[in-house]
Design a protein around this motif. Structure first.
Motif, PDB file in Angstrom:
ATOM      1  N   VAL A 163      -0.619   8.014   3.461  1.00  0.00           N
ATOM      2  CA  VAL A 163      -1.711   7.033   3.501  1.00  0.00           C
ATOM      3  C   VAL A 163      -2.254   7.030   4.929  1.00  0.00           C
ATOM      4  CG1 VAL A 163      -2.412   4.658   3.074  1.00  0.00           C
ATOM      5  CG2 VAL A 163      -0.524   5.641   1.766  1.00  0.00           C
ATOM      6  N   ARG A 204       1.379   4.186  -3.059  1.00  0.00           N
ATOM      7  CA  ARG A 204       1.183   5.625  -2.841  1.00  0.00           C
ATOM      8  C   ARG A 204       2.482   6.280  -2.365  1.00  0.00           C
ATOM      9  NH1 ARG A 204      -4.358   6.844  -1.853  1.00  0.00           N
ATOM     10  NH2 ARG A 204      -5.538   5.779  -3.491  1.00  0.00           N
ATOM     11  N   PHE A 261      -3.817   0.062  -8.120  1.00  0.00           N
ATOM     12  CA  PHE A 261      -2.425   0.229  -8.528  1.00  0.00           C
ATOM     13  C   PHE A 261      -1.971  -0.931  -9.401  1.00  0.00           C
ATOM     14  CE2 PHE A 261       2.198  -0.196  -7.492  1.00  0.00           C
ATOM     15  CZ  PHE A 261       2.626   1.001  -8.047  1.00  0.00           C
ATOM     16  N   ILE A 296      -6.702   0.429  -2.942  1.00  0.00           N
ATOM     17  CA  ILE A 296      -5.443   1.076  -3.337  1.00  0.00           C
ATOM     18  C   ILE A 296      -4.561   0.108  -4.109  1.00  0.00           C
ATOM     19  CG2 ILE A 296      -3.305   2.093  -2.482  1.00  0.00           C
ATOM     20  CD1 ILE A 296      -4.875   3.349  -0.221  1.00  0.00           C
ATOM     21  N   GLN A 344      -7.088   4.031   5.836  1.00  0.00           N
ATOM     22  CA  GLN A 344      -6.846   3.382   4.548  1.00  0.00           C
ATOM     23  C   GLN A 344      -5.982   2.140   4.700  1.00  0.00           C
ATOM     24  OE1 GLN A 344      -5.255   6.972   2.652  1.00  0.00           O
ATOM     25  NE2 GLN A 344      -6.872   6.850   1.110  1.00  0.00           N
ATOM     26  N   GLU A 371      -6.918  -1.736   3.712  1.00  0.00           N
ATOM     27  CA  GLU A 371      -6.118  -2.523   2.771  1.00  0.00           C
ATOM     28  C   GLU A 371      -5.648  -3.841   3.371  1.00  0.00           C
ATOM     29  OE1 GLU A 371      -5.213  -1.911  -0.532  1.00  0.00           O
ATOM     30  OE2 GLU A 371      -6.666  -0.274  -0.433  1.00  0.00           O
ATOM     31  N   THR A 398       0.827  -1.205   0.000  1.00  0.00           N
ATOM     32  CA  THR A 398       0.000   0.000   0.000  1.00  0.00           C
ATOM     33  C   THR A 398       0.861   1.255   0.000  1.00  0.00           C
ATOM     34  OG1 THR A 398      -1.717  -1.179   1.219  1.00  0.00           O
ATOM     35  CG2 THR A 398      -1.866   1.212   1.177  1.00  0.00           C
TER      36      THR A 398
END
Length: 227
Positions: A13, A8, A124, A120, A17, A21, A4
């Motif tokens: 993050v 990002r 991605f 996420i 979040q 995840e 994650t």
């Protein structure tokens, strides 16, 4: 958690979040405490040399993976893809092939090795997969433009097995086979594409594939970069 933060990188993050995840709807009651343990373990793992410095930085409302310009090969891939496509647009296909091959050589397999459902990482991963397909399409096109048809035939059969709904691979393979004097094989590839697309999606091949098929049937001259 590492996936994650990588997805990002250089962006904050949030704790919420990260919890989503890692655990999704199955988050434990003390998810925040467990998250702190993960952060501590990752910081130890990612320490730079003998220092206590780690690229994972606490920054409200969560954490950020603070990377240097030479610490993520994704950035190298993106740069090579950009320069390769720029060479391609300029008609410099040998240079394009060199850059695009170098970009693909950075891949060692899937973007991650475990199934994930978080928004996420899944987003991605989809974005990465599209970038890889874009790079492969461009590499094959420049290889065809150089007249090296036999160089891509086996590779395209492999890619079709991996991505059976990606019509560009059928298109490129038909051109490579036809230009190599294998007209019957090129026509069989079209029939394979038609069967897969009708069976999986209930659709006929796209217009460019149908046009190419018709051109091969009448032995028309087919340019290596027809779309």
């Amino acid at each position: 958690m590492l996936l994650t933060l990588l997805a990002r990188f250089d962006q904050v993050v949030s704790v919420g979040q990260l919890v989503d995840e890692i655990w999704g709807v199955s988050a434990p009651r003390r998810a925040n405490a467990a998250l702190h343990v993960h952060v501590s373990q990752l910081r130890k793992l990612l320490r730079r040399g003998k220092s206590t410095e780690s690229p994972i930085v606490t920054r409200s409302p969560g954490y950020v993976l603070d990377l240097g310009p030479d610490e993520l090969d994704l950035l190298d891939f993106q740069q090579l893809l950009r320069t390769g496509k720029a060479h391609q647009r300029a008609g410099e296909h040998e240079e394009a092939v060199d850059d695009l091959k170098a970009a693909l050589d950075l891949w060692r397999g899937p973007a991650h090795g475990a199934p994930v459902t978080g928004p996420i990482i899944s987003g991605f991963s989809a974005w990465l997969a599209e970038n890889r397909l874009e790079c492969i399409d461009a590499l094959v096109e420049s290889t065809l433009a150089l007249g090296n048809y036999s160089d891509v035939i086996g590779f395209l059969y492999t890619m079709i097995a991996e991505q059976p709904l990606h019509e560009m691979f059928y298109h490129q393979l038909m051109i490579a086979l036809h230009r190599s004097g294998r007209r019957a094989d090129a026509l069989r590839v079209y029939q394979t594409a038609r069967g897969v697309l009708r069976g999986e999606l209930g659709l006929e091949p796209c217009q460019s594939l149908r046009t190419l098929h018709a051109a091969i049937l009448v032995e028309s001259e087919v340019g290596p970069l027809v779309h």
